[in-house]
Design a protein around this motif. Structure first.
Motif, PDB file in Angstrom:
ATOM      1  N   VAL A 289       0.837  -1.200   0.000  1.00 22.78           N
ATOM      2  CA  VAL A 289       0.000   0.000   0.000  1.00 22.78           C
ATOM      3  C   VAL A 289       0.873   1.252   0.000  1.00 22.78           C
ATOM      4  N   ILE A 290       0.611   2.132  -0.964  1.00 18.76           N
ATOM      5  CA  ILE A 290       1.283   3.424  -1.024  1.00 18.76           C
ATOM      6  C   ILE A 290       0.249   4.526  -0.775  1.00 18.76           C
ATOM      7  N   ARG A 291       0.736   5.729  -0.521  1.00 20.22           N
ATOM      8  CA  ARG A 291      -0.151   6.881  -0.426  1.00 20.22           C
ATOM      9  C   ARG A 291       0.287   7.924  -1.443  1.00 20.22           C
ATOM     10  N   VAL A 292      -0.688   8.465  -2.171  1.00 21.78           N
ATOM     11  CA  VAL A 292      -0.421   9.509  -3.156  1.00 21.78           C
ATOM     12  C   VAL A 292      -1.557  10.535  -3.120  1.00 21.78           C
ATOM     13  N   LYS A 293      -1.207  11.797  -3.292  1.00 20.54           N
ATOM     14  CA  LYS A 293      -2.228  12.846  -3.290  1.00 20.54           C
ATOM     15  C   LYS A 293      -3.088  12.789  -4.549  1.00 20.54           C
ATOM     16  N   ASN A 294      -2.439  12.474  -5.684  1.00 19.63           N
ATOM     17  CA  ASN A 294      -3.167  12.427  -6.958  1.00 19.63           C
ATOM     18  C   ASN A 294      -3.544  10.984  -7.288  1.00 19.63           C
ATOM     19  N   ARG A 295      -4.270  10.348  -6.381  1.00 14.72           N
ATOM     20  CA  ARG A 295      -4.585   8.922  -6.548  1.00 14.72           C
ATOM     21  C   ARG A 295      -5.364   8.639  -7.827  1.00 14.72           C
ATOM     22  N   GLN A 296      -6.289   9.496  -8.173  1.00 20.05           N
ATOM     23  CA  GLN A 296      -7.090   9.257  -9.368  1.00 20.05           C
ATOM     24  C   GLN A 296      -6.215   9.196 -10.615  1.00 20.05           C
ATOM     25  N   ALA A 297      -5.224  10.071 -10.705  1.00 20.65           N
ATOM     26  CA  ALA A 297      -4.325  10.064 -11.860  1.00 20.65           C
ATOM     27  C   ALA A 297      -3.499   8.782 -11.900  1.00 20.65           C
ATOM     28  N   VAL A 298      -3.065   8.312 -10.744  1.00 18.02           N
ATOM     29  CA  VAL A 298      -2.286   7.066 -10.684  1.00 18.02           C
ATOM     30  C   VAL A 298      -3.157   5.887 -11.093  1.00 18.02           C
ATOM     31  N   MET A 299      -4.393   5.847 -10.626  1.00 20.62           N
ATOM     32  CA  MET A 299      -5.290   4.755 -10.996  1.00 20.62           C
ATOM     33  C   MET A 299      -5.549   4.748 -12.498  1.00 20.62           C
ATOM     34  N   GLU A 300      -5.705   5.933 -13.061  1.00 19.99           N
ATOM     35  CA  GLU A 300      -5.930   6.026 -14.513  1.00 19.99           C
ATOM     36  C   GLU A 300      -4.707   5.557 -15.286  1.00 19.99           C
ATOM     37  N   SER A 305      -2.385   1.181 -18.524  1.00 21.37           N
ATOM     38  CA  SER A 305      -1.330   0.186 -18.757  1.00 21.37           C
ATOM     39  C   SER A 305      -1.814  -1.241 -18.528  1.00 21.37           C
ATOM     40  N   ASP A 306      -3.133  -1.407 -18.315  1.00 15.51           N
ATOM     41  CA  ASP A 306      -3.731  -2.729 -18.102  1.00 15.51           C
ATOM     42  C   ASP A 306      -3.184  -3.384 -16.831  1.00 15.51           C
ATOM     43  N   ILE A 307      -3.123  -2.582 -15.776  1.00 18.64           N
ATOM     44  CA  ILE A 307      -2.617  -3.064 -14.486  1.00 18.64           C
ATOM     45  C   ILE A 307      -3.733  -2.934 -13.449  1.00 18.64           C
ATOM     46  N   GLU A 308      -4.029  -4.025 -12.773  1.00 24.15           N
ATOM     47  CA  GLU A 308      -5.076  -4.010 -11.743  1.00 24.15           C
ATOM     48  C   GLU A 308      -4.530  -3.397 -10.443  1.00 24.15           C
ATOM     49  N   TYR A 309      -5.441  -2.848  -9.641  1.00 25.78           N
ATOM     50  CA  TYR A 309      -5.058  -2.245  -8.365  1.00 25.78           C
ATOM     51  C   TYR A 309      -6.215  -2.431  -7.381  1.00 25.78           C
ATOM     52  N   GLY A 310      -6.019  -2.019  -6.140  1.00 25.01           N
ATOM     53  CA  GLY A 310      -7.076  -2.126  -5.141  1.00 25.01           C
ATOM     54  C   GLY A 310      -7.051  -0.936  -4.190  1.00 25.01           C
ATOM     55  N   LEU A 311      -8.109  -0.798  -3.388  1.00 24.15           N
ATOM     56  CA  LEU A 311      -8.193   0.243  -2.357  1.00 24.15           C
ATOM     57  C   LEU A 311      -8.509  -0.435  -1.029  1.00 24.15           C
ATOM     58  N   HIS A 312      -7.572  -0.360  -0.105  1.00 25.30           N
ATOM     59  CA  HIS A 312      -7.742  -1.028   1.191  1.00 25.30           C
ATOM     60  C   HIS A 312      -7.395  -0.074   2.339  1.00 25.30           C
ATOM     61  N   TYR A 313      -8.348   0.796   2.730  1.00 23.37           N
ATOM     62  CA  TYR A 313      -9.776   0.712   2.480  1.00 23.37           C
ATOM     63  C   TYR A 313     -10.267   2.090   2.084  1.00 23.37           C
TER      64      TYR A 313
END
Length: 371
Positions: A289-300, A305-313
């Motif tokens: 688990v990492i923390r980023v301020k611009n999480r939406q941009a990282v998820m996009e 890049s066809d890479i799955e991710y998760g949010l916990h929590y």
């Protein structure tokens, strides 16, 4: 695609062993209880406590049942308060409330486990227990928590649902508190092919009481000493878990290799907060688990890049409708958990990942964060 979790790939790697175990159970005709359950309970306890052999294990139907039964067996005072992490899965708090007890949420520290300062500040005469969650595969500060509990005469329950094989000062989590629970949900480091759970304790009488509760209130059929319930690990899942247990250490080693690559590859990105691992802890890396301020941009970027991710929590428990609107649950100010719920992001983690796939994840994250 870089998968967040790949259970099919894991199965193919141990297919012959798994198929043999399943066939063995089906041919035996023993599906509820049986020799596989007894053998797994012994082997799992031995894995967790290979020094004193004092720890014993009881298989149950799932990790939530394990928590509910463990808390019930402690006979905590009615309406007393149990301290629970704000950043954890809902089951940790559910098990408390469904036992007729009150929850007081405790904030998380930089390692995402219980913040000791906040923990101390929330202990009152009504507090009866601390529910310690070893989150994301890392041990909580269990030595200091045990000392706090000793000073205040509190019981300690370890929730090890994400910490199969995690160690604190060389010893597996699950053997420190009064009682501990595990989940074998398929996505765990040690997962079944369905639901499953276990309760472990060095207190033989306490574990015996858990067995009574889980087996309709008695240790023998039709002997109902107390009002119990039905929660049993089935023979088929136990056989599968016995196979997987033999591979757990090698899988965890690979998880640590993947984590090391992430830590090295992302260390120069100042805007990324990487996991904080204590020297006393050997992390099982259930999640990275990492923390980023611009999480939406990282998820996009990951999605592109066809890479799955998760949010916990994605929502800290005290902020959910289930708990924020319940009048009898004490108010819980948890600054970190509330702030970080919008920043935390779980990257793919598991023995299924190749070095190349890990590098792809690192590249996608850095492109979004560092430019």
């Amino acid at each position: 695609m870089v998968k967040f979790l790949d259970l099919k790939k894991q199965y193919l790697g141990i297919k012959e062993e798994i198929d043999s175990a399943i066939t063995r159970v089906i041919e035996s005709g023993a599906f509820v209880g049986g020799s596989e359950v007894c053998a797994f309970e012994e082997e799992f306890a031995q894995y967790l406590d290979d020094r004193s052999n004092a720890l014993k294990a009881l298989g149950v139907a799932n990790g939530t049942d394990a928590l509910e039964i463990a808390i019930e067996a402690l006979h905590l005072p009615k309406d007393s308060v149990v301290l629970v992490p704000a950043n954890t899965f809902a089951a940790s708090a559910e098990a408390v409330v469904r036992n007729g007890l009150k929850v007081q949420f405790v904030d998380c520290g930089e390692d995402y486990t219980l913040d000791l300062e906040d923990l101390r500040s929330k202990i009152t005469p009504q507090t009866s227990a601390i529910l310690v969650v070893h989150l994301y595969g890392q041990s909580a500060k269990i030595d200091e928590i045990l000392e706090i509990a000793r000073q205040k005469n509190l019981r300690v329950i370890e929730d090890c649902a994400q910490a199969h094989g995690a160690r604190f000062n060389g010893q597996c989590v699950g053997r420190f508190g009064d009682i501990a629970t595990f989940s074998f949900y398929p996505g765990k480091n040690l997962g079944a092919y369905g639901d499953g759970g276990a309760i472990v304790s060095c207190n033989a009488e306490l574990l015996k009481h858990c067995e009574e509760i889980a087996h309709h209130g008695g240790l023998k059929k039709y002997e109902h000493r107390i009002v119990g319930r039905n929660s049993r690990l089935d023979n088929l899942q136990a056989a599968i878990l016995r196979v997987k247990l033999r591979h757990l250490e090698s899988w965890n080693i690979r998880r640590r290799e993947v984590a090391k690559m992430y830590l090295e590859g992302l260390k120069d990105c100042e805007s990324i907060v990487l996991p904080h691992i204590k020297d006393s802890c050997l992390c099982a890396w259930h999640l990275f688990v990492i923390r980023v301020k611009n999480r939406q941009a990282v998820m996009e970027s990951l999605k592109k890049s066809d890479i799955e991710y998760g949010l916990h929590y994605p929502i800290a428990l005290p902020n959910t409708p289930a708990y924020s609107n319940v009048p009898f649950i004490a108010e819980s100010k948890c600054k970190n958990a509330s702030l970080w719920q919008d920043e935390i992001l779980s990257l793919p983690m598991g023995e299924h990942l190749s070095d190349l796939e890990v590098l792809e994840v690192i590249k996608a994250v850095k492109e979004a964060v560092c430019g």
